[in-house]
Design an enzyme around this catalytic site. Structure first.
Site, PDB file in Angstrom:
ATOM      1  N   HIS A  55       0.808  -1.222   0.000  1.00 19.45           N
ATOM      2  CA  HIS A  55       0.000   0.000   0.000  1.00 19.45           C
ATOM      3  C   HIS A  55       0.842   1.273   0.000  1.00 19.45           C
ATOM      4  O   HIS A  55       0.286   2.360  -0.119  1.00 19.45           O
ATOM      5  CB  HIS A  55      -0.986  -0.015   1.171  1.00 19.45           C
ATOM      6  CG  HIS A  55      -2.104  -0.980   0.941  1.00 19.45           C
ATOM      7  ND1 HIS A  55      -3.280  -0.621   0.345  1.00 19.45           N
ATOM      8  CD2 HIS A  55      -2.203  -2.307   1.191  1.00 19.45           C
ATOM      9  CE1 HIS A  55      -4.060  -1.672   0.256  1.00 19.45           C
ATOM     10  NE2 HIS A  55      -3.432  -2.718   0.761  1.00 19.45           N
ATOM     11  N   ASP A  59      -2.556   1.807  -4.236  1.00 14.15           N
ATOM     12  CA  ASP A  59      -3.722   2.050  -3.391  1.00 14.15           C
ATOM     13  C   ASP A  59      -4.665   0.856  -3.481  1.00 14.15           C
ATOM     14  O   ASP A  59      -4.803   0.235  -4.541  1.00 14.15           O
ATOM     15  CB  ASP A  59      -4.434   3.326  -3.848  1.00 14.15           C
ATOM     16  CG  ASP A  59      -5.601   3.680  -2.959  1.00 14.15           C
ATOM     17  OD1 ASP A  59      -5.388   3.851  -1.747  1.00 14.15           O
ATOM     18  OD2 ASP A  59      -6.729   3.760  -3.479  1.00 14.15           O
TER      19      ASP A  59
END
Length: 82
Positions: A55, A59
């Protein structure tokens, strides 16, 4: 039955994401309803696909969009030719 059904993977740098693909298996699924509203069942091939993302790089929403597109290509491979 034999083989791997599903598994978990670990993303390590420099990898941004890893796709884990489990084996296909036949399951009984509801395919609709009849004229009286009773459920109709059939068999279908299913498989588990998991995407692990770093992450810091990818995303989660983008990863989910990618998985949705991947699902579409697996369900209808002719779309890849266009």
């Amino acid at each position: 039955w034999c083989g791997v059904n599903h598994f978990s993977q670990i993303t390590t740098p420099p990898q941004a994401a890893i796709l884990a693909v489990g084996g296909a298996e036949t399951k009984i699924v509801q395919s609709g309803t009849d004229d009286e509203g009773k459920p109709v069942y059939s068999t279908s091939k299913t498989m588990t696909v998991t995407l692990s993302c770093d992450h810091r790089v990818v995303d989660g929403a983008v990863g989910a969009q990618w998985l949705q597109a991947f699902k579409g290509y697996i369900e209808d491979p002719m779309r890849m030719l266009l």
